[in-house]
Design a protein around this motif. Structure first.
Motif, PDB file in Angstrom:
ATOM      1  N   ALA A  99       0.973  -1.113  -0.040  1.00  0.00           N
ATOM      2  CA  ALA A  99      -0.059  -0.068  -0.005  1.00  0.00           C
ATOM      3  C   ALA A  99       0.978   1.144  -0.086  1.00  0.00           C
ATOM      4  N   ARG A 117       0.913   5.556   0.251  1.00  0.00           N
ATOM      5  CA  ARG A 117       0.247   6.575   0.279  1.00  0.00           C
ATOM      6  C   ARG A 117       1.057   7.811  -0.068  1.00  0.00           C
ATOM      7  N   VAL A 164       8.709   0.406  -5.318  1.00  0.00           N
ATOM      8  CA  VAL A 164       8.183   1.713  -5.040  1.00  0.00           C
ATOM      9  C   VAL A 164       9.190   2.807  -4.475  1.00  0.00           C
ATOM     10  N   VAL A 218       8.818   7.701  -6.002  1.00  0.00           N
ATOM     11  CA  VAL A 218       7.462   8.435  -5.650  1.00  0.00           C
ATOM     12  C   VAL A 218       7.156   8.811  -4.134  1.00  0.00           C
ATOM     13  N   GLY A 223       9.823   9.876  -2.398  1.00  0.00           N
ATOM     14  CA  GLY A 223      10.864  10.574  -1.894  1.00  0.00           C
ATOM     15  C   GLY A 223      11.792   9.714  -1.363  1.00  0.00           C
ATOM     16  N   ALA A 224      12.825  10.536  -0.789  1.00  0.00           N
ATOM     17  CA  ALA A 224      14.142   9.653  -0.122  1.00  0.00           C
ATOM     18  C   ALA A 224      13.565   8.926   1.269  1.00  0.00           C
ATOM     19  N   GLU A 266      10.013  10.980   2.224  1.00  0.00           N
ATOM     20  CA  GLU A 266       9.814  12.417   2.504  1.00  0.00           C
ATOM     21  C   GLU A 266       8.531  12.934   1.981  1.00  0.00           C
ATOM     22  N   ASP A 267       7.920  12.076   0.962  1.00  0.00           N
ATOM     23  CA  ASP A 267       6.808  12.702   0.266  1.00  0.00           C
ATOM     24  C   ASP A 267       5.517  11.566   0.521  1.00  0.00           C
ATOM     25  N   GLY A 268       5.745  10.373   1.189  1.00  0.00           N
ATOM     26  CA  GLY A 268       4.679   9.467   1.164  1.00  0.00           C
ATOM     27  C   GLY A 268       5.351   8.120   2.083  1.00  0.00           C
ATOM     28  N   THR A 269       4.464   7.138   2.109  1.00  0.00           N
ATOM     29  CA  THR A 269       4.966   5.981   2.746  1.00  0.00           C
ATOM     30  C   THR A 269       4.526   4.618   1.897  1.00  0.00           C
ATOM     31  N   VAL A 270       5.400   3.526   2.033  1.00  0.00           N
ATOM     32  CA  VAL A 270       4.709   2.355   1.262  1.00  0.00           C
ATOM     33  C   VAL A 270       5.010   1.317   2.494  1.00  0.00           C
TER      34      VAL A 270
END
Ligand SMILES: [Mg+2]
Ligand SMILES: [Mg+2]
Ligand SMILES: [Mg+2]
Ligand SMILES: [Mg+2]
Lengths: 334, 334, 334, 334
Positions: free
Chosen positions: C254, C256, D137, D142, D144-145, D241-245
């Motif tokens: 997933a 985000r 991912v 997508v 970020g770092a 930095e811009d999201g999580t997976v």
């Protein structure tokens, strides 16, 4: 028959509580407001047919006001809460209760002098349906005794005024209160670890990993990220001896399109905790209107949050573990 | 300043609406009640400081009553709604609007005579946050034009009075209203298919597959199961040309224990739609208090639901597709 | 010691099966290939050190070939399967078994003459881990006896050759086989309903709702959409008397970001059913190498699929329900 | 043409790898086995038509063996891996590569002397589809770092031989390898925090919170729980930095019954990582059969895991942060 409420502080959160009391709450009238910005107070008062007081102390003293909601700047909370106690009026104070532990001790002393609880502090997560369900599962015993908890508290961004300490005092303070309530145990030691900082974070040390040790030896770690951009994301999982319980995914719908399945993340805390604020204030107003002392977070909880926050700020600055020392809990808060 | 509401019918749903108006709604007072069981009405009235009227028509006529909520037995709805229209008072009528399409036509005629909308019918799904999010995604165009919808409507069990027709008139009627609203198009043909019956279903033909064809050629199938035992389960997925949108899983928490991960299914419609009822009645009361005609489901929607339900009952009895014929929609309902 | 396999048809699926037998399967050698395109066959043969036969019948007759995999155009299946049976060699035939029910009957007669099962048909869903888990839950009895099933079969797009009938014979045929296996009961009646057509569908009647009635009165509805653009999406939920079981969401991760939480939808059937093909062919080769007759779908299943498909094609063309009539099932297939 | 493999150690994992090479892998023959329990080796050899060698060194030396799989007790790994390198034969060694960092250095020196990579270590998570999707991912940029990662590694229970150190060396070592691979950076500091111990844990300090700091300042925390009873549960979420997976929920199906919706948790590591083992060994055998040096985890990875494990064991014993010091990485491992 209706509870007549005065609201001190008509900024964003104050106006939101006014809206709440005027739409999703029965038996409450907002009859008075005050704000350091007198024109703003007058405008808000005019819009709802309330009286604008020149200052909060006069509002508290007004015989037409039964109970007080304090939403002003944190530095003024002590003064207004003490005045409300002196007047014997129930007071709902947005967090923090006060900006130092000494101030919190003075409030507890005043409340002790009054002889019963008058103060509720605005830690709304205790009223969130998902956190309540988490606690219900935990208390039911089906996952055994709690051992650990992992939390993440992520904000899309924070206001310009944020300094490093605010990540503790304004953001982490919600988890600090939450775990004390969830596990019924005080925090005894805190650590703050610093990963590499996000390029979205400017000068802030963001993210952080806050580690909390409780008196009952439950260990909690909290990821604090205040510039994640993608939304407002609150997570929690409790590890028990025989199982775990975690916050569900709050998505209302799932969309499948363009190769992806998914749904929206909450945009901000209003989106995620709006209903919790509704329940919180409704519950407080019911107690203030006569159902008895508030059973929400009180002055002791505000004090404990202040002490733990101070320790965490020191842990952030020094990089060292910091021990938390609380005074003995007065009987009033048993 | 407050809207003075009279409630006709103080059974389960009536008392629930009274509780709602007295806790989660501002600006409303329940000042009067009536029930065919006069003792019950008196008891309810005493509990909330309201007046008990000997019958609903007297309540409607009372000058102290500004607006009316009708929660009595379906067979009485026409009479009370017509009386409210005659009195020029806003009326919220629990579903069904009336028990025949002729009765619904009489209500529409009366409302036309009055010249503006006074009637709202209690189809609460239109106020559910998840269905609203579904509609928002659909209306946004991101999944393209709608083609099909699959629904499931499952009850753990149903009251003893349930006859085969009730599976249409009391259960399926929610989807009948829902899809008209969701797709902005009338239902033109219905079919009912009968799988093998559940041993939990007694004499009832349960489950059923209801198939609805809309004027815009969207095709909807609805699984109707009223004795699933395991809980109350409402599902929906819309197929668009470029994607789909479906109701999310409403679970607040996930528990992992004993080899399983999962969470509770809603127990009943209160559990699932409680918040929708809150919003529905709040919205209605706001319109009744002066914000204008209700924008919720009205007499035309009640009429269409009655006609489609009658067609579906015939389809259930005959096993054949049944065409739905509506009168032209009066301008009042554009 | 190793099973020597000949592959007839070296198009996309044939080459994929060759890759499969040469990578994720032990005890199998692809020793021979044939294709109507002799150059292609030669090229494939050269790449893997196999012999290219000028035609499939010669390949089947070759003493160096122990077992046959038929991946050629459907119109040729009957000829090759009959030849394999005549040679007493196990044969795995991609769906369809043959293009008419009469051809399927001839194959069953030949197999009966041989005296034991030699034929397996390529309905790979029976080997998919998720469908197997679905069946395991059903067979365990925890949801009670089955009553209904809802399926969706969605393709991002289809090849240019697709005609309306292909939506039944190439797409729906997977569900036709699936539900016969899942519920252990034959399909006795089919209906096809046509919603409005998608603008993505060209001349095709897409989507469709296929309704299947089984001998045990289980009712199945299948949404068939072959131009959804967004991916390959396979869904299924079985309603039992006491509960339901549905295919889970196959997402590995997933993500985000940018206001959304989600993950990828499978791109195509390889993505979704690749592992099922692996298990299917491994299982078949084990039986062909001597572990006994195949326990996968056989000639009877190929026949039933053909009869039901023909009925569904008629139902699509006429808009009427069509009754399915099968011959008595030969003992060989008990 | 086929790779002739000898397996040293025919315990549970050794026999499982033999089964794997004989069922889901093409181009591999298990031709030789050895075990400290000679009777067991003979029995296993007889079952698969292989030769049983009296000891592992003789197996390695056998001209009929092309490549070696080492599944014996960890204390013997160094000897066998060195012997395989001396013989110039590819060797797959189950974790750990060796039981001390000095032994790992000797292996690296021998491999350097040989001049190319011959060793692969059995860290199978790098071959798991979900972890690979996570890495894909992350590497796509997508989110970020990377900044932080939260992991949970939960076992239903552990073997009787488990001592406190095993929670690091046998359990946490998987995350130790994983994060080095995921983030392409070495671990430079470790901490171990001890919550209250589970009553299910006997004398073990269980659970633990392992905190890993990487050279690139990514901070990883790992919940280690080895007696959770409810199943085998592996979690991971990376904060960028811009999201999580995060790892998805691996459930194949969802069951709704008796008030609950849910599905099974994997029972053990076979259940969760079985497919990863398949891919791992297939990939290794392809490299050993001539496609070039292995691209899986090698001697350097085995060495780094040993050093970090030793540091973590010291951190567990002392309660203090421990710095990790590695030798310079030889060019062979770039
Ligand atoms: Mg708050
Ligand atoms: Mg309703
Ligand atoms: Mg197939
Ligand atoms: Mg391993």
């Amino acid at each position: 028959m209706s509870l007549r409420v005065g609201v001190i502080g008509t900024g964003m959160i104050g106006r939101d509580h006014i809206r709440r009391m005027r739409t999703v709450q029965a038996g409450v009238s907002v009859v008075a407001v005050a704000d350091v910005d007198g024109e703003l107070a007058a405008r808000v008062a005019a819009g709802i047919g309330a009286v604008a007081h020149p200052d909060g102390r006069e509002l508290i003293a007004s015989p037409g006001v039964d109970a007080v909601v304090v939403c002003s700047w944190g530095g003024t909370h002590e003064e207004y809460v003490l005045a409300a106690i002196a007047a014997g009026k129930p007071v709902f104070c947005e967090k923090p209760l006060a900006t130092s532990q000494q101030a919190c001790l003075r409030i507890m002393a005043a409340e002790a002098g009054h002889g019963s609880r008058l103060v509720q502090v605005g830690y709304m997560r205790r009223y969130d349906a998902a956190y309540r369900a988490l606690k219900q599962v935990l208390d039911s015993g089906v996952i055994g005794a709690p051992l650990m908890m992992h939390c993440a508290h992520r904000n899309a961004g924070v206001p310009d005024f944020y300094q490093p300490d605010n990540i503790i005092t304004d953001t982490a303070v919600h988890e600090i209160d939450l775990v004390r309530w969830m596990f019924g145990s005080e925090i005894v030691r805190v650590r703050v670890l610093r990963p590499r900082a996000s390029r979205n974070a400017g000068e802030l040390p963001d993210p952080l990993l806050l580690v909390l040790e409780l008196a009952n030896e439950v260990l909690v770690d909290v990821e604090l990220s205040v510039n994640v951009r993608y939304g407002y994301d609150i997570r929690g999982e409790i590890l028990g001896e025989d199982g775990t319980v975690s916050l569900g995914d709050p998505g209302l719908v799932a969309v499948r399109r363009a190769g992806q399945v998914g749904g929206p993340v909450p945009a901000d805390w209003r989106d995620r905790f709006g209903a919790a604020y509704d329940v919180e204030l409704r519950d407080w107003a019911a107690s203030a209107a006569g159902s008895g002392p508030p059973d929400g977070p009180g002055a002791w909880d505000g004090y404990a949050a202040a002490v733990v926050s101070e320790a965490a700020v020191r842990a952030l600055r020094t990089g060292e573990p910091v021990t938390v020392t609380l005074v003995d809990r007065p009987k009033l808060y048993d």
